[in-house]
Design a protein around this motif. Structure first.
Motif, PDB file in Angstrom:
ATOM      1  N   GLY A 157       1.197  -1.294   0.485  1.00 42.84           N
ATOM      2  CA  GLY A 157       0.028  -0.093  -0.099  1.00 42.84           C
ATOM      3  C   GLY A 157       0.435   1.380  -0.203  1.00 42.84           C
ATOM      4  O   GLY A 157       0.555   2.387  -1.110  1.00 42.84           O
ATOM      5  N   ILE A 161       1.085   4.395  -3.144  1.00 44.73           N
ATOM      6  CA  ILE A 161       0.831   5.781  -2.597  1.00 44.73           C
ATOM      7  C   ILE A 161       2.047   6.661  -3.166  1.00 44.73           C
ATOM      8  O   ILE A 161       2.229   7.615  -3.469  1.00 44.73           O
ATOM      9  CB  ILE A 161       0.605   6.117  -0.850  1.00 44.73           C
ATOM     10  CG1 ILE A 161      -0.915   5.686  -1.191  1.00 44.73           C
ATOM     11  CG2 ILE A 161       0.959   7.757  -0.689  1.00 44.73           C
ATOM     12  CD1 ILE A 161      -1.953   5.744  -1.850  1.00 44.73           C
ATOM     13  N   VAL A 168      -7.602   3.714  -5.705  1.00 42.48           N
ATOM     14  CA  VAL A 168      -7.048   2.980  -5.727  1.00 42.48           C
ATOM     15  C   VAL A 168      -8.201   1.290  -5.686  1.00 42.48           C
ATOM     16  O   VAL A 168      -8.989   2.152  -4.870  1.00 42.48           O
ATOM     17  CB  VAL A 168      -6.469   2.187  -4.609  1.00 42.48           C
ATOM     18  CG1 VAL A 168      -5.548   0.756  -4.322  1.00 42.48           C
ATOM     19  CG2 VAL A 168      -5.089   3.359  -4.520  1.00 42.48           C
ATOM     20  N   THR A 186      -3.017  -4.678   2.507  1.00 48.26           N
ATOM     21  CA  THR A 186      -2.887  -3.513   2.100  1.00 48.26           C
ATOM     22  C   THR A 186      -2.930  -2.029   2.082  1.00 48.26           C
ATOM     23  O   THR A 186      -2.736  -0.829   1.469  1.00 48.26           O
ATOM     24  CB  THR A 186      -2.674  -3.917   0.851  1.00 48.26           C
ATOM     25  OG1 THR A 186      -2.670  -5.635   0.162  1.00 48.26           O
ATOM     26  CG2 THR A 186      -2.831  -2.690  -0.473  1.00 48.26           C
ATOM     27  N   LEU A 190      -1.848   2.047   2.304  1.00 48.67           N
ATOM     28  CA  LEU A 190      -2.031   3.149   1.162  1.00 48.67           C
ATOM     29  C   LEU A 190      -2.557   3.925   2.355  1.00 48.67           C
ATOM     30  O   LEU A 190      -3.152   5.419   2.280  1.00 48.67           O
ATOM     31  CB  LEU A 190      -3.786   2.030   0.978  1.00 48.67           C
ATOM     32  CG  LEU A 190      -3.093   1.558  -0.513  1.00 48.67           C
ATOM     33  CD1 LEU A 190      -4.743   1.259  -0.779  1.00 48.67           C
ATOM     34  CD2 LEU A 190      -2.461   2.096  -1.427  1.00 48.67           C
ATOM     35  N   TYR A 194     -10.553   2.273  -0.039  1.00 48.69           N
ATOM     36  CA  TYR A 194     -10.902   1.745  -2.308  1.00 48.69           C
ATOM     37  C   TYR A 194     -11.486   2.035  -2.390  1.00 48.69           C
ATOM     38  O   TYR A 194     -12.656   2.187  -1.480  1.00 48.69           O
ATOM     39  CB  TYR A 194     -10.999   0.669  -1.829  1.00 48.69           C
ATOM     40  CG  TYR A 194      -9.861  -0.524  -1.628  1.00 48.69           C
ATOM     41  CD1 TYR A 194      -8.298  -0.996  -1.720  1.00 48.69           C
ATOM     42  CD2 TYR A 194      -9.515  -1.873  -0.088  1.00 48.69           C
ATOM     43  CE1 TYR A 194      -7.233  -1.570  -1.770  1.00 48.69           C
ATOM     44  CE2 TYR A 194      -9.041  -2.664  -0.277  1.00 48.69           C
ATOM     45  CZ  TYR A 194      -7.529  -2.060  -0.912  1.00 48.69           C
ATOM     46  OH  TYR A 194      -6.157  -3.592  -0.194  1.00 48.69           O
TER      47      TYR A 194
END
Length: 379
Positions: A157, A161, A168, A186, A190, A194
């Motif tokens: 993640g 970035i 994402v 993940t 991030l 998501y």
């Protein structure tokens, strides 16, 4: 896959005990018999089971040649049984090992297998080392996992970035408990949600509807928390859907199978590995593996190699202490052996097992080169 009911589990263990003498699970003096629950055929064979077994057996040959166990006269003997990548076959195979009173059993991968076998191993007092990604029932402390999912997947993640990803998406195979766990790890790296999560199963191969949804969400990066062959199919189908400019990341120790299916469209896919080729510690292992198997070793080949040395080190420590090679004594010795001098000298990756059965490993980020080789993408 749900865990076996407690009553069924007890019946299996009691049935084994009823036909066996009441003695601790142990190998004969100086010999450790290791049961290997190998995914040698079926869906998990190419990516996990076969490379793991190859690496394990290569380590056994190196251990024998090195003579490091000569002072304790310890020998390691592996007995593989094919699970066919199926939980029911894995449970049957484990019970065969239990009937033979093996003190330690290893499973290369698959959370459903690990989750089904771990309670049996704890009940039977057999040390159990599993490549499962998800949490294992471990009331007796006999089950150890090889995967440090939180550290490695969080790094994926962070990598996305750092590469400028802003929107994402994720595709998650929800019928295997590892994949939602990996996707969540993940997500932690991030630091943002998501924008679109698409749920699939490990049996799916047509992802047109899923990709239509992700394309509509205008994603610029995609996290694949699926089987390696599914990742290859998804990438291949993304090309057909006109999604070539999306950054790709996987949450799994991806195998060459992904590149074989997707071809050069998989170039640059980043994924976490416990180990990747190219390190100075593993040069001799890589050369020997290529010579014997005519292939570049994968992360699971490296794990197999590491685990064999780990078991050898634990067995040597037990014998040096003047104790029998039982499942209980091996279980107790494994955490210290994982960072002890024998593994530090001959192992090829940094992997610490804790007394509670967890793994600590920063691992590495890997990617596919344009020729399909798996190479390091950095720490």
């Amino acid at each position: 896959m749900k865990l076996l009911p407690n009553l069924l589990r007890r019946c299996i263990v009691l049935a084994c005990a009823a036909v066996l003498p009441l003695a601790p699970f142990a190998s004969i003096a100086g010999e450790v018999k290791v049961g290997l629950l190998g995914n040698l055929t079926g869906r998990a064979a190419t990516s996990f089971g076969v490379p793991f077994k190859n690496g394990f057996e290569l380590a056994l040959a190196d251990i024998a040649k090195s003579g490091v166990l000569a002072p304790t006269k310890t020998t390691i003997v592996v007995q593989p049984l094919d699970t066919n990548s199926e939980v029911t076959k894995a449970v049957t195979s484990f019970n065969q090992f239990a009937q033979q009173r093996l003190p330690i059993v290893v499973s290369d991968s698959q959370s459903p297998i690990g989750q089904a076998v771990a309670p049996l191993a704890n009940d039977a007092k057999i040390a159990f080392i599993s490549g499962a990604g998800s949490q294992l029932e471990n009331k007796g402390g006999y089950a150890f996992r090889l995967a440090d999912l939180k550290t490695s997947t969080s790094n994926v993640g962070k990598h996305l970035i750092a590469q400028g990803a802003k929107r994402v998406g994720a595709i998650v195979a929800t019928d295997n408990p590892s994949f939602p766990t990996l996707a969540a790890g993940t997500l932690e790296g991030l630091g943002v949600n998501y924008v679109s999560t698409q749920n699939v199963t490990t049996k799916d191969s047509n992802f047109s509807a899923v990709l239509t949804n992700l394309k509509a969400a205008n994603i610029d990066a995609l996290v694949l928390s699926v089987l390696p062959e599914q990742a290859g199919n998804i990438i291949q189908q993304m090309v057909g859907a006109g999604m070539q400019n999306v950054k790709l990341a996987g949450t799994l120790a991806t195998s060459p199978q992904t590149f074989t299916i997707a071809g050069k469209a998989a170039t640059g896919l980043v994924f976490p590995q416990a180990w990747a080729p190219g390190g100075s510690r593993s040069a001799a292992f890589e050369a020997a593996y290529k010579q014997k198997y005519n292939a570049t070793p994968t992360a699971y080949a490296g794990l197999g190699y590491q685990v064999a040395w780990l078991i050898a080190a634990a067995a040597a420590d037990v014998e040096k202490a003047g104790k029998p090679l039982t499942g209980e004594n091996l279980r107790t010795a494994l955490p210290a052996a994982s960072t002890g001098p024998l593994v530090a000298k001959h192992g090829i990756l940094d992997l610490q097992l804790t007394p509670t059965g967890e793994a600590i490993s920063a691992g590495t980020l890997a990617r596919f080169a344009d020729n399909g080789d798996i190479v390091s993408a950095g720490k």
